[in-house]
Design a protein around this motif. Structure first.
Motif, PDB file in Angstrom:
ATOM      1  N   PRO A   1       6.991  -4.434  -9.142  1.00  0.00           N
ATOM      2  CA  PRO A   1       6.609  -3.240  -8.384  1.00  0.00           C
ATOM      3  C   PRO A   1       7.479  -3.051  -7.146  1.00  0.00           C
ATOM      4  CG  PRO A   1       5.060  -5.019  -7.961  1.00  0.00           C
ATOM      5  CD  PRO A   1       5.976  -5.502  -9.055  1.00  0.00           C
ATOM      6  N   VAL A   2       7.545  -1.804  -6.677  1.00  0.00           N
ATOM      7  CA  VAL A   2       8.298  -1.449  -5.471  1.00  0.00           C
ATOM      8  C   VAL A   2       7.321  -0.929  -4.430  1.00  0.00           C
ATOM      9  CG1 VAL A   2      10.084   0.028  -4.485  1.00  0.00           C
ATOM     10  CG2 VAL A   2      10.376  -0.891  -6.791  1.00  0.00           C
ATOM     11  N   LEU A   3       7.373  -1.484  -3.240  1.00  0.00           N
ATOM     12  CA  LEU A   3       6.563  -1.009  -2.120  1.00  0.00           C
ATOM     13  C   LEU A   3       7.453  -0.172  -1.209  1.00  0.00           C
ATOM     14  CD1 LEU A   3       4.552  -4.255  -1.236  1.00  0.00           C
ATOM     15  CD2 LEU A   3       3.848  -2.335  -2.681  1.00  0.00           C
ATOM     16  N   ALA A   4       6.984   1.024  -0.854  1.00  0.00           N
ATOM     17  CA  ALA A   4       7.799   1.952  -0.059  1.00  0.00           C
ATOM     18  C   ALA A   4       7.055   2.352   1.207  1.00  0.00           C
ATOM     19  CB  ALA A   4       8.140   3.190  -0.887  1.00  0.00           C
ATOM     20  N   ARG A   5       7.821   2.559   2.270  1.00  0.00           N
ATOM     21  CA  ARG A   5       7.252   3.006   3.538  1.00  0.00           C
ATOM     22  C   ARG A   5       8.370   3.674   4.337  1.00  0.00           C
ATOM     23  NH1 ARG A   5       8.673  -2.163   3.557  1.00  0.00           N
ATOM     24  NH2 ARG A   5       9.584  -3.119   5.414  1.00  0.00           N
ATOM     25  N   VAL A   6       8.015   4.366   5.400  1.00  0.00           N
ATOM     26  CA  VAL A   6       8.982   5.012   6.291  1.00  0.00           C
ATOM     27  C   VAL A   6       9.010   4.229   7.593  1.00  0.00           C
ATOM     28  CG1 VAL A   6       9.562   7.110   7.560  1.00  0.00           C
ATOM     29  CG2 VAL A   6       8.642   7.272   5.234  1.00  0.00           C
ATOM     30  N   VAL A   7      10.222   3.813   8.017  1.00  0.00           N
ATOM     31  CA  VAL A   7      10.388   3.028   9.239  1.00  0.00           C
ATOM     32  C   VAL A   7      11.546   3.614  10.032  1.00  0.00           C
ATOM     33  CG1 VAL A   7       9.503   0.932   8.138  1.00  0.00           C
ATOM     34  CG2 VAL A   7      11.962   1.381   8.135  1.00  0.00           C
ATOM     35  N   GLU A   8      11.797   3.038  11.194  1.00  0.00           N
ATOM     36  CA  GLU A   8      12.930   3.428  12.023  1.00  0.00           C
ATOM     37  C   GLU A   8      13.874   2.248  12.182  1.00  0.00           C
ATOM     38  OE1 GLU A   8      11.670   5.024  15.741  1.00  0.00           O
ATOM     39  OE2 GLU A   8      11.176   6.998  14.892  1.00  0.00           O
ATOM     40  N   LEU A   9      15.171   2.512  12.031  1.00  0.00           N
ATOM     41  CA  LEU A   9      16.204   1.499  12.211  1.00  0.00           C
ATOM     42  C   LEU A   9      16.979   1.790  13.493  1.00  0.00           C
ATOM     43  CD1 LEU A   9      17.825   0.999   8.676  1.00  0.00           C
ATOM     44  CD2 LEU A   9      16.324  -0.565   9.893  1.00  0.00           C
ATOM     45  N   PRO A  10      17.348   0.761  14.251  1.00  0.00           N
ATOM     46  CA  PRO A  10      18.186   0.996  15.433  1.00  0.00           C
ATOM     47  C   PRO A  10      19.634   1.269  15.028  1.00  0.00           C
ATOM     48  CG  PRO A  10      17.766  -1.351  15.137  1.00  0.00           C
ATOM     49  CD  PRO A  10      16.953  -0.648  14.099  1.00  0.00           C
TER      50      PRO A  10
END
Length: 295
Positions: free
Chosen positions: A176-185
Motif C-alpha cells: 500500500p501507498v500512504l499519501a499526505r501533503v507536507v511542506e519542504l524547505p
C-alpha cells in the motif's frame, strides 16, 4: 425422524459460507456513490463527468458486492478489483462520495480478499476472532494511524526550489501507498508537496531532467530504477494512467493523491515534478548522465 434446519439456521449457514459482510460493505459503498448523482436531471447535468463516473463506479461496486455473495470462490480477484475501483472513485467522482464511499469500498475489498472459507465452530463452542479479521481491518488501521496527529518529524533535507521533471513508462509501488501533503524547505521558502510513502517501488525507463546552475540542463536516465526501504517521494505534480486505463493529474492544492492506495495498483505514462526522494537502497540498470547547453 428427519430433522430440517430452521429458516434462521439455513440463513446463518448461507451467510457463513461466503464473505457476507465484505459484500455488504461494497453494496453500501456503491449505494453511497450512486446516491449523490440520483438527483433531478438539472443537478445531474451540473455534476457532469463526475456524476456519470459515480453512477458507473457505484454500479461496479454493487456488482462486486453481489459477486462476493454468490461467487465466493473468486473472492481474491473480486476483492483486489473492488479496492482499485474504490480508490479510482476518489479522484473520478465527488471525492469518493465525500470519502465515505472510498473508505467503505477499500474496507469491503480488503475483507473480501482476506476471507477464508471455514467449517465453523462446534455447537456451543466459543472461538476467538480469526487472524484474517485483523488482516481485513489493516487498511483502516493504517489510514487512521496515518491521519492521526504524529510526533514532529526529523528535519527533512532541503529540496530544489524548482523541482526537476521526471518521466517513467511504469511506476509500480510494492504494498500500500500512504499519501499526505507536507511542506519542504527550499532556498526560496517552504514548498507544498505530496509525500507518497511505500515499502518499495519499481520504475521503468526513468528520466530526470534538472538544472545545475551553470547554464546546462542535466539529464539522468535509467532503464530500471528500484527503490527499497522507507521510500518516500515528494512531488509537486503527478500525472499518470491508473492501471493504464484512467489518466489523472494530482497536485497538492488541486486534486491530491488519495490518503491510502491499495496494493497492486500501478501507473503508466507517468510525468511528475519531483522535489525530493528518500530511500534506504537504490538500484539502477543502464544508468546514464548527460549535460546539454540550456536552450
Amino acid at each position: 425422524m428427519l430433522l430440517t434446519a430452521s429458516p434462521h439456521g439455513r440463513w446463518r449457514a448461507w451467510r457463513r459460507g461466503r464473505p457476507f459482510w465484505a459484500g455488504t460493505l461494497l453494496l453500501l459503498a456503491g449505494a453511497e456513490l450512486v446516491a449523490a448523482p440520483l438527483a433531478p436531471v438539472r443537478i445531474l447535468l451540473g455534476l457532469g463527468r463526475g456524476g456519470i463516473a459515480a453512477l458507473g463506479l457505484g454500479a461496479a461496486l454493487v456488482l462486486a458486492g453481489l459477486s462476493l455473495w454468490f461467487l465466493p470462490h473468486a473472492h481474491h480477484y473480486i476483492g483486489i478489483h473492488a479496492m482499485i475501483l474504490a480508490v479510482l472513485a476518489f479522484p473520478a467522482t465527488n471525492l469518493g462520495g465525500f470519502l465515505a464511499g472510498t473508505l467503505l469500498g477499500i474496507a469491503g475489498g480488503a475483507m473480501g480478499f482476506a476471507w477464508q472459507p471455514g467449517t465453523g465452530p462446534a455447537p456451543g463452542a466459543r472461538t476467538p476472532p480469526p487472524p484474517r479479521a485483523m488482516a481485513a481491518a489493516l487498511p483502516l488501521v493504517l489510514l487512521t494511524a496515518h491521519l492521526a496527529p504524529a510526533a514532529p518529524p526529523a528535519a527533512r533535507p532541503a529540496a530544489a526550489a524548482v523541482p526537476p521533471a521526471v518521466t517513467t513508462t511504469r511506476f509500480a509501488p510494492d504494498g500500500p501507498v500512504l499519501a499526505r501533503v507536507v511542506e519542504l524547505p527550499t532556498a526560496s521558502g517552504p514548498l507544498r508537496v505530496m509525500a507518497l510513502s511505500m515499502r518499495a517501488a519499481s520504475l521503468s525507463d526513468y528520466r530526470l531532467r534538472t538544472r545545475d546552475g551553470t547554464g546546462h540542463d542535466l539529464t539522468l536516465g535509467a532503464g530500471t530504477l528500484r527503490l527499497t526501504g522507507r521510500v518516500t517521494l515528494y512531488l509537486t505534480r503527478f500525472s499518470g494512467c491508473v492501471e493504464g486505463l484512467m489518466c489523472l493529474t494530482f497536485t497538492p492544492d488541486g486534486l491530491p493523491v488519495p490518503p491510502l492506495v491499495p496494493p497492486l495498483v500501478f501507473l503508466t505514462d507517468v510525468t511528475a515534478e519531483q522535489a525530493l526522494v528518500t530511500s534506504d537502497v537504490l538500484v539502477t540498470d543502464g544508468l546514464d548522465l548527460a549535460a546539454e547547453p540550456r536552450r
